[in-house]
Design a protein around this motif. Structure first.
Motif, PDB file in Angstrom:
ATOM      1  N   LYS A 592       0.897  -1.224  -0.034  1.00 46.71           N
ATOM      2  CA  LYS A 592      -0.090  -0.006  -0.128  1.00 46.71           C
ATOM      3  C   LYS A 592       0.806   1.291   0.033  1.00 46.71           C
ATOM      4  N   VAL A 593       0.577   2.018  -0.722  1.00 45.53           N
ATOM      5  CA  VAL A 593       1.431   3.407  -0.819  1.00 45.53           C
ATOM      6  C   VAL A 593       0.542   4.676  -1.220  1.00 45.53           C
ATOM      7  N   LYS A 602      -3.630  13.857  -3.480  1.00 45.49           N
ATOM      8  CA  LYS A 602      -2.895  12.279  -2.938  1.00 45.49           C
ATOM      9  C   LYS A 602      -3.494  11.458  -3.804  1.00 45.49           C
ATOM     10  N   GLU A 603      -2.605  10.268  -4.073  1.00 46.23           N
ATOM     11  CA  GLU A 603      -3.439   9.156  -4.542  1.00 46.23           C
ATOM     12  C   GLU A 603      -2.916   7.943  -3.571  1.00 46.23           C
ATOM     13  N   SER A 604      -3.632   6.958  -3.764  1.00 41.53           N
ATOM     14  CA  SER A 604      -3.394   5.627  -2.965  1.00 41.53           C
ATOM     15  C   SER A 604      -3.452   4.492  -4.055  1.00 41.53           C
ATOM     16  N   HIS A 605      -2.318   3.584  -3.656  1.00 42.59           N
ATOM     17  CA  HIS A 605      -2.142   2.472  -4.757  1.00 42.59           C
ATOM     18  C   HIS A 605      -2.200   1.163  -3.736  1.00 42.59           C
ATOM     19  N   ASN A 606      -2.785   0.413  -4.302  1.00 38.66           N
ATOM     20  CA  ASN A 606      -2.833  -1.026  -3.478  1.00 38.66           C
ATOM     21  C   ASN A 606      -2.378  -2.051  -4.416  1.00 38.66           C
ATOM     22  N   PHE A 607      -1.198  -2.589  -4.082  1.00 34.57           N
ATOM     23  CA  PHE A 607      -0.763  -3.675  -5.108  1.00 34.57           C
ATOM     24  C   PHE A 607      -0.922  -5.182  -4.515  1.00 34.57           C
ATOM     25  N   PRO A 608      -1.278  -6.069  -5.042  1.00 39.85           N
ATOM     26  CA  PRO A 608      -1.344  -7.451  -4.481  1.00 39.85           C
ATOM     27  C   PRO A 608       0.010  -8.281  -4.284  1.00 39.85           C
ATOM     28  N   VAL A 609      -0.003  -9.144  -3.416  1.00 40.15           N
ATOM     29  CA  VAL A 609       1.400  -9.576  -2.990  1.00 40.15           C
ATOM     30  C   VAL A 609       2.013 -10.314  -4.198  1.00 40.15           C
ATOM     31  N   GLU A 610       1.432 -10.592  -5.354  1.00 34.82           N
ATOM     32  CA  GLU A 610       2.150 -11.159  -6.419  1.00 34.82           C
ATOM     33  C   GLU A 610       3.067 -10.536  -7.025  1.00 34.82           C
ATOM     34  N   LYS A 630       6.129  13.540  -1.704  1.00 33.11           N
ATOM     35  CA  LYS A 630       5.951  12.647  -0.487  1.00 33.11           C
ATOM     36  C   LYS A 630       5.505  11.272  -1.019  1.00 33.11           C
ATOM     37  N   VAL A 631       6.083  10.243  -0.671  1.00 34.36           N
ATOM     38  CA  VAL A 631       5.645   8.755  -0.772  1.00 34.36           C
ATOM     39  C   VAL A 631       5.825   8.063   0.575  1.00 34.36           C
ATOM     40  N   VAL A 632       4.626   7.311   0.899  1.00 29.21           N
ATOM     41  CA  VAL A 632       4.658   6.632   1.989  1.00 29.21           C
ATOM     42  C   VAL A 632       4.068   5.353   1.929  1.00 29.21           C
ATOM     43  N   ILE A 633       4.858   4.384   2.408  1.00 27.59           N
ATOM     44  CA  ILE A 633       4.239   3.051   2.309  1.00 27.59           C
ATOM     45  C   ILE A 633       3.515   2.586   3.513  1.00 27.59           C
ATOM     46  N   ASP A 634       2.269   2.286   3.194  1.00 24.95           N
ATOM     47  CA  ASP A 634       1.264   1.592   4.365  1.00 24.95           C
ATOM     48  C   ASP A 634       1.202   2.740   5.419  1.00 24.95           C
ATOM     49  N   PRO A 635       0.533   3.952   4.883  1.00 25.03           N
ATOM     50  CA  PRO A 635       0.218   5.015   5.808  1.00 25.03           C
ATOM     51  C   PRO A 635      -0.591   4.827   7.210  1.00 25.03           C
ATOM     52  N   GLN A 636      -1.290   3.865   7.046  1.00 29.33           N
ATOM     53  CA  GLN A 636      -1.960   3.299   8.186  1.00 29.33           C
ATOM     54  C   GLN A 636      -1.691   2.283   9.221  1.00 29.33           C
ATOM     55  N   ASN A 637      -0.249   1.876   8.751  1.00 26.51           N
ATOM     56  CA  ASN A 637       0.556   0.851   9.578  1.00 26.51           C
ATOM     57  C   ASN A 637      -0.607  -0.418   9.785  1.00 26.51           C
ATOM     58  N   ALA A 644      10.274   1.149  10.186  1.00 22.86           N
ATOM     59  CA  ALA A 644       9.554   2.440   9.628  1.00 22.86           C
ATOM     60  C   ALA A 644      10.139   3.380   9.227  1.00 22.86           C
ATOM     61  N   ASP A 645      11.565   3.397   9.446  1.00 22.11           N
ATOM     62  CA  ASP A 645      12.430   4.638   8.969  1.00 22.11           C
ATOM     63  C   ASP A 645      12.594   4.547   7.565  1.00 22.11           C
ATOM     64  N   ASN A 646      12.484   3.317   6.790  1.00 21.02           N
ATOM     65  CA  ASN A 646      12.542   3.536   5.422  1.00 21.02           C
ATOM     66  C   ASN A 646      11.176   3.568   4.663  1.00 21.02           C
ATOM     67  N   ASN A 647      10.314   3.711   5.204  1.00 22.27           N
ATOM     68  CA  ASN A 647       8.973   3.552   4.621  1.00 22.27           C
ATOM     69  C   ASN A 647       8.419   5.160   4.179  1.00 22.27           C
ATOM     70  N   SER A 648       8.966   6.162   4.144  1.00 22.42           N
ATOM     71  CA  SER A 648       8.737   7.315   3.541  1.00 22.42           C
ATOM     72  C   SER A 648       9.809   7.892   2.946  1.00 22.42           C
ATOM     73  N   TRP A 649       9.385   8.790   1.852  1.00 23.63           N
ATOM     74  CA  TRP A 649      10.219   9.633   1.355  1.00 23.63           C
ATOM     75  C   TRP A 649       9.662  10.933   1.177  1.00 23.63           C
ATOM     76  N   THR A 650      10.536  12.040   1.272  1.00 18.67           N
ATOM     77  CA  THR A 650       9.966  13.299   1.078  1.00 18.67           C
ATOM     78  C   THR A 650      10.952  14.103   0.160  1.00 18.67           C
TER      79      THR A 650
END
Length: 663
Positions: A592-593, A602-610, A630-637, A644-650
């Motif tokens: 989830k990004v 903002k855009e939310s993207h959900n990609f499958p495990v595949e 800004k890009v955040v992986i799994d913003p809702q944890n 967690a320190d590599n899950n976001s980029w600004t």
């Protein structure tokens, strides 16, 4: 079983997770390990299908029990005569039988005592020595049997082979002495115990008779010794139990009371009948009557007769000190159940046992509607010093509990009706299949009870990251091998967390719930393995979830998704950015990004495990053109990412480890 207040589990687990920050940032992910063409699940056969269902030739044996037992409350000794009728439904003849002898854990130099899996300092110094005393065993109620006791197991030699499809009856005459407060500071393994109260002792009586070990198509005879954490694996059958003791005692048990007119006063009998048809609780025995001798029949002894069908065990309780209340509980199908609560005066508090009937009613109705109907005619809640222990139709909960913890333990112990009383998994090998499943269901019930009045288990839960600490063993580890300070974390909390993740995020409730119901229905009163569960959920949902089962249950793999590159378009160009994420840990999860653009959109993207089947790196472009700020992986944890320190980029470079560029 009993809950675990782990005083140092959080410290050990959290320290291990923090230590992971010093690891080198080289990916450990190997796609072929999780997404393999060869499954770790066994091939199906005529006993157990590859779909996770019982096969056309599935079999299991059966044991019916008729027991006459008496309590000597002066010597604190149980004396019993049990007649067991054992049905050999296996495909081969049997020349011997194995029985569980759990009380033998209290014998000097038992495996459990010597292993020190549940000893506290006071228990180590205890001079108590207990265990079963077998006076005689008669085959077909006439021929003296040859038998040998090995720790908590007994082997009985048959005088002639028991053919497939045939049955045998045999009688065991035995006694044992009650252990008193033989317990550990963190958890207890005593299943028979005595709680002193100001108006008399409360006897909690379980694991009180020799019981057949399970013979199955997976492991043959299941004869692991009883050491403490690994609980029970039992055959189903019918129970007829007669309990004789001084008439001053009130008795309750797993089964239906057959002779109320013989063991209750006329006033109590009238109230008992009223309770069975009353939506409001009725006091069968009041506080005021506890010290009144006329509140019990005027005779030296009473024999209480109970019957329970299609069950795997039987427990009972007795005390002179009981306040006794009951009410009618109507299940969604219209079936009526008696809710029965027994507790001492000391426990009758507004934030504690005064709410027992309320909690029983909600739990039975909620789980019956959500998963599978409650199977018994009665649900008994007994105040004891066992802290929390489950049996068919009867549970022991702590007399001292109050508030959230009292709610949690009543809901949890009654929840064990579904796992393992209905679905009879092997607790001695796979305790997570009852504790974890139950905790998962409990969490759902707690959210819905009385508008979320209580927090439930989060009161003692560790942080999610601690569920994946290096120090933890895998969920599939045998219970007695799991360190004591990890038992709650692994068997309860981690399994509940993962099933919730599977239900609410990976599959969705609309797919998971019917699959879970089918698993319960398929294996009701049968003996599933973990492989049956995994295959059942795979088949019902149409998903190959082996990546999930392997990484989360068979192994203790960690998830670490990392933003490694964000490349923005040159200013003035109508182009899309390119974002690259890498899978650094050995586990995989959907991705989830959340992407934020220069204009604030903002855009939310959900990609499958595949997406991880092709390797450790995945790149994508947002739907919209323009620069990304800004890009955040799994913003809702949602997922259990351990870093967690590599899950976001600004764009201003707050994440210095992430590369940035321009198209």
């Amino acid at each position: 079983m009993n809950r675990f207040l782990l005083s140092f589990c959080f410290f050990l687990s959290y320290c291990s997770v923090n230590a992971q920050s010093s690891e080198k940032s080289k990916s450990k992910f190997v796609a072929s390990e999780l997404f393999s063409s060869s499954s770790f699940l066994p091939s199906g056969n005529s006993y157990r299908l590859a779909t996770g269902e019982p096969g056309p030739d599935y079999w299991q044996n059966r044991a019916d029990y008729k027991i006459d037992v008496s309590l000597d409350d002066k010597a604190e000794i149980i004396s019993g005569i049990e007649t067991i009728t054992y049905y050999n439904n296996s495909p081969k003849e049997l020349t011997f039988l194995w029985l569980q002898m759990d009380q033998n854990v209290y014998q000097k130099h038992s495996k459990g005592l010597d292993a020190k899996l549940f000893l506290s300092s006071n228990a180590a110094e205890s001079k108590f020595e207990g265990g079963f005393n077998i006076e005689s065993i008669l085959l077909n109620n006439r021929d003296k049997a040859t038998f040998a006791i090995h720790d908590t197991r007994m082997r009985i030699e048959l005088s002639e082979p028991l053919p497939s499809g045939q049955k045998i009856s045999f009688q065991i005459k035995y006694t044992y002495k009650f252990p008193r407060n033989f317990r550990n500071a963190d958890f207890n393994v005593n299943r028979t115990d005595i709680l002193p109260t100001k108006n008399g002792d409360i006897y909690s009586v379980a694991q009180w008779y020799p019981r057949l070990c399970v013979l199955d198509d997976v492991s043959g005879w299941n004869t692991l010794p009883y050491l403490g954490n690994g609980e029970f694996y039992l055959e189903y059958g019918n129970f007829d139990v007669n309990i004789t003791l001084p008439s001053a005692y009130i008795v309750e048990a797993s089964g239906d009371l057959l002779n109320p007119e013989e063991v209750l006063t006329s006033t109590q009998l009238e109230r008992w009948k009223k309770a069975k048809t009353s939506s409001e609780k009725v006091f069968i025995r009041t506080i005021e009557e506890i010290t009144d001798p006329t509140s019990r029949p005027a005779k030296p002894l009473c024999t209480w007769k109970f019957k329970l069908n299609q069950a795997r065990d039987f427990a009972w309780t007795a005390s002179k000190s009981f306040v006794w209340e009951g009410l009618e509980i109507v299940l969604p199908s219209g079936k009526k159940v008696l809710g029965s609560s027994l507790y001492p005066v000391e426990s009758k508090r507004s934030d504690s046992w005064d709410r027992s009937s309320e909690y029983i009613k909600f739990t039975l109705q909620y789980f019956s509607k959500q998963w599978y109907e409650y199977p018994y005619n009665k649900a008994v809640n007994v105040a004891s010093n066992l802290d929390g222990m489950e049996y068919p139709g009867l549970v022991f909960c702590a007399a001292k509990d109050k508030g959230n913890m009292y709610w949690a333990v009543v809901n949890h112990e009654l929840g064990h009706t579904w796992f393992p009383m209905i679905v009879g998994s092997n607790e001695r090998k796979h305790a997570w299949m009852d504790e974890g499943f139950n905790a998962f269901m409990d969490n759902m019930a707690t959210k819905d009870f009385n508008g979320g009045e209580f927090p439930g288990y989060p009161e003692i839960d560790v942080p999610v990251k601690a569920l994946f600490a290096d120090s933890l063993v895998a969920i599939m580890t045998r219970p007695d091998v799991i360190p004591g300070n990890q038992v709650y974390t692994i068997q309860y909390q981690k399994v509940a967390y993962l099933l919730t993740l599977l239900r609410e995020e990976i599959l969705g409730k609309e797919r998971f719930d019917p699959a879970f119901r089918k698993y319960i229905s398929d294996w009701a009163y049968k003996h599933p393995t973990p492989w049956d569960f995994f295959s059942s959920i795979n088949s019902s949902t149409g998903e190959d979830l082996n990546w999930f089962w392997k990484s989360m249950f068979l192994e203790n793999y960690k998830l670490d998704q990392k933003i490694t590159q964000v490349v923005n378009p040159q200013k003035g160009k109508s182009q899309k950015a390119k974002i690259t994420v890498e899978n650094m840990g050995k586990a995989a999860m959907p991705l989830k990004v959340e992407v934020t653009f220069e204009n604030g959109q903002k855009e939310s993207h959900n990609f499958p495990v595949e997406i991880w089947e092709q390797g450790l790196s995945y790149s994508f472009s947002p739907d919209s053109d323009g620069s990304v700020t800004k890009v955040v992986i799994d913003p809702q944890n949602i997922f259990p990412d351990v870093k967690a320190d590599n899950n976001s980029w600004t764009i201003n470079g707050q994440n210095t480890k992430t590369k940035s560029g321009k198209l």
